[in-house]
Write a protein that holds these residues in place. Sequence first.
Motif, PDB file in Angstrom:
ATOM      1  N   LYS A 154      56.167  41.062  18.687  1.00 27.67           N
ATOM      2  CA  LYS A 154      55.381  39.959  19.250  1.00 27.67           C
ATOM      3  C   LYS A 154      55.153  38.848  18.228  1.00 27.67           C
ATOM      4  O   LYS A 154      55.144  37.663  18.573  1.00 27.67           O
ATOM      5  CB  LYS A 154      54.041  40.480  19.774  1.00 27.67           C
ATOM      6  N   LYS A 155      54.968  39.238  16.973  1.00 26.16           N
ATOM      7  CA  LYS A 155      54.841  38.221  15.926  1.00 26.16           C
ATOM      8  C   LYS A 155      56.100  37.370  15.852  1.00 26.16           C
ATOM      9  O   LYS A 155      56.035  36.134  15.748  1.00 26.16           O
ATOM     10  CB  LYS A 155      54.602  38.886  14.568  1.00 26.16           C
ATOM     11  N   ARG A 156      57.239  38.047  15.927  1.00 24.27           N
ATOM     12  CA  ARG A 156      58.514  37.337  15.852  1.00 24.27           C
ATOM     13  C   ARG A 156      58.667  36.366  17.029  1.00 24.27           C
ATOM     14  O   ARG A 156      59.083  35.225  16.847  1.00 24.27           O
ATOM     15  CB  ARG A 156      59.663  38.342  15.822  1.00 24.27           C
ATOM     16  N   MET A 157      58.304  36.797  18.227  1.00 27.93           N
ATOM     17  CA  MET A 157      58.432  35.948  19.413  1.00 27.93           C
ATOM     18  C   MET A 157      57.497  34.743  19.338  1.00 27.93           C
ATOM     19  O   MET A 157      57.881  33.618  19.692  1.00 27.93           O
ATOM     20  CB  MET A 157      58.130  36.762  20.670  1.00 27.93           C
ATOM     21  N   ILE A 158      56.274  34.965  18.870  1.00 24.89           N
ATOM     22  CA  ILE A 158      55.312  33.861  18.747  1.00 24.89           C
ATOM     23  C   ILE A 158      55.778  32.867  17.692  1.00 24.89           C
ATOM     24  O   ILE A 158      55.705  31.640  17.893  1.00 24.89           O
ATOM     25  CB  ILE A 158      53.907  34.408  18.404  1.00 24.89           C
ATOM     26  N   LEU A 159      56.274  33.367  16.581  1.00 27.15           N
ATOM     27  CA  LEU A 159      56.780  32.489  15.525  1.00 27.15           C
ATOM     28  C   LEU A 159      57.976  31.673  16.008  1.00 27.15           C
ATOM     29  O   LEU A 159      58.088  30.477  15.714  1.00 27.15           O
ATOM     30  CB  LEU A 159      57.161  33.312  14.298  1.00 27.15           C
ATOM     31  N   ILE A 160      58.857  32.295  16.774  1.00 23.96           N
ATOM     32  CA  ILE A 160      60.018  31.570  17.291  1.00 23.96           C
ATOM     33  C   ILE A 160      59.578  30.481  18.269  1.00 23.96           C
ATOM     34  O   ILE A 160      60.046  29.341  18.204  1.00 23.96           O
ATOM     35  CB  ILE A 160      60.999  32.539  17.977  1.00 23.96           C
ATOM     36  N   GLY A 161      58.652  30.824  19.185  1.00 23.92           N
ATOM     37  CA  GLY A 161      58.162  29.837  20.143  1.00 23.92           C
ATOM     38  C   GLY A 161      57.515  28.642  19.469  1.00 23.92           C
ATOM     39  O   GLY A 161      57.795  27.487  19.800  1.00 23.92           O
ATOM     40  N   ALA A 162      56.646  28.917  18.479  1.00 25.17           N
ATOM     41  CA  ALA A 162      55.979  27.828  17.764  1.00 25.17           C
ATOM     42  C   ALA A 162      56.969  27.023  16.935  1.00 25.17           C
ATOM     43  O   ALA A 162      56.828  25.800  16.794  1.00 25.17           O
ATOM     44  CB  ALA A 162      54.880  28.399  16.858  1.00 25.17           C
ATOM     45  N   SER A 163      57.993  27.686  16.411  1.00 24.26           N
ATOM     46  CA  SER A 163      58.987  26.991  15.594  1.00 24.26           C
ATOM     47  C   SER A 163      59.888  26.095  16.441  1.00 24.26           C
ATOM     48  O   SER A 163      60.311  25.027  15.992  1.00 24.26           O
ATOM     49  CB  SER A 163      59.828  28.006  14.820  1.00 24.26           C
ATOM     50  N   VAL A 164      60.204  26.544  17.658  1.00 22.50           N
ATOM     51  CA  VAL A 164      60.976  25.698  18.573  1.00 22.50           C
ATOM     52  C   VAL A 164      60.233  24.390  18.825  1.00 22.50           C
ATOM     53  O   VAL A 164      60.801  23.291  18.765  1.00 22.50           O
ATOM     54  CB  VAL A 164      61.229  26.438  19.907  1.00 22.50           C
ATOM     55  N   LEU A 165      58.940  24.500  19.101  1.00 24.99           N
ATOM     56  CA  LEU A 165      58.121  23.310  19.362  1.00 24.99           C
ATOM     57  C   LEU A 165      58.046  22.410  18.137  1.00 24.99           C
ATOM     58  O   LEU A 165      58.201  21.189  18.236  1.00 24.99           O
ATOM     59  CB  LEU A 165      56.710  23.738  19.778  1.00 24.99           C
ATOM     60  N   THR A 166      57.826  23.015  16.977  1.00 20.99           N
ATOM     61  CA  THR A 166      57.700  22.229  15.748  1.00 20.99           C
ATOM     62  C   THR A 166      59.003  21.537  15.389  1.00 20.99           C
ATOM     63  O   THR A 166      59.024  20.340  15.093  1.00 20.99           O
ATOM     64  CB  THR A 166      57.263  23.131  14.584  1.00 20.99           C
ATOM     65  N   GLY A 167      60.100  22.289  15.389  1.00 21.03           N
ATOM     66  CA  GLY A 167      61.391  21.708  15.028  1.00 21.03           C
ATOM     67  C   GLY A 167      61.794  20.572  15.948  1.00 21.03           C
ATOM     68  O   GLY A 167      62.267  19.523  15.497  1.00 21.03           O
ATOM     69  N   ALA A 168      61.594  20.744  17.262  1.00 16.85           N
ATOM     70  CA  ALA A 168      61.956  19.700  18.216  1.00 16.85           C
ATOM     71  C   ALA A 168      61.091  18.461  18.028  1.00 16.85           C
ATOM     72  O   ALA A 168      61.590  17.326  18.045  1.00 16.85           O
ATOM     73  CB  ALA A 168      61.817  20.238  19.637  1.00 16.85           C
TER      74      ALA A 168
END
Length: 352
Positions: A251-265
């Motif tokens: 779940k940590k990995r999924m949350i980090l990926i979701g937040a990173s998608v938003l940040t990177g975009a």
Amino acid sequence: MIFKRIFFNKASILYIVSLFIVCTSVIMGVFIGTVSLTVGDTIKIIIGHLTGLPLYHGPENMDLIIWQIRFPRVLVAFLVGASLSIAGAAFQGLLRNSLADPYTIGVSSGATLGSVMAIYFHWSIFGLSIFTLPVVGIVSGFITLLLVFGITKLASGNLANETIILAGIILSSFMSALISLIVALSPEEDVRQVLYWLMGSVSMRGWSHIQILGPFFLIGTIMLLLHVKELNGLAFGDQSAQFMGIDVKKKKRMILIGASVLTGAAVSVSGAIGFVGLVIPHVVRLVAGANHKHVLPLSILIGGSYLVLADLLARTILEPRELPIGVVTALIGSPIFTLLLVKERMRKRGIS
């Protein structure tokens, strides 16, 4: 009784106020500018384009100003602010640190470095044209996230919060040095462009940027909203979350990926805009409480509105000159967050 319970509880009032702020900020962002337009004509232009009906019959340049310049710029500012805010809320909840934001784990720095390299080397990916910069920023943000995971695993063997933060700080420092090196080596005609981009701006952003940012905003937001319960559980610590039946590592990995998608975009479209993901979630928590069921949606609404108003201030305060929006958010966010931090520390020490 049921009507009062639905419409007059604290959460409902906060959502109503937030939606009012959203509508007000968007209206102000579209109406206010160097060219004066009537409210009626502006509404006709927007509704006409959305429905395909020929409602507006005025000068063509007015239609161009509203539909091709102001309206998409306001939407880009809203999406960027919303992306950074919900990502910041997720990082703060996941890492149990009110000082965390999209820059903490280095994803923003990675997206910034990738975009600066694209500008410096004049990259143009075949078939992407103007979309090269956002795509490079998103990909470099993902690469940074993988590096953070790699360093964290090597250092601690698991995804410990403290190690994630330290890995992000290390990578951010290293990438900042690389960005400074690129700026120093850039020819004079490119330095201004790179520096202006580093300070953040939504100027000259149009529908093409919304097409790039929109899908990633939806993907990242859905990923985070689907993990509200996990964020609430992780707020009590990894061990407590495991007792609740949460697969902490996954779940940590999924949350980090979701937040990173938003940040990177967001960073790849607007450049580096600080303090949005740091201040807005903190303010929302003070008002709405710690439940991510409300923190995440309210961060989207308030963060998007905040950046729309910040952009409006950036382009009107020194008219006809325009300030980088990152300068405005830093000037506003720094003292606000300092006050919030001091107040929080005084509250914890029992000082009224």
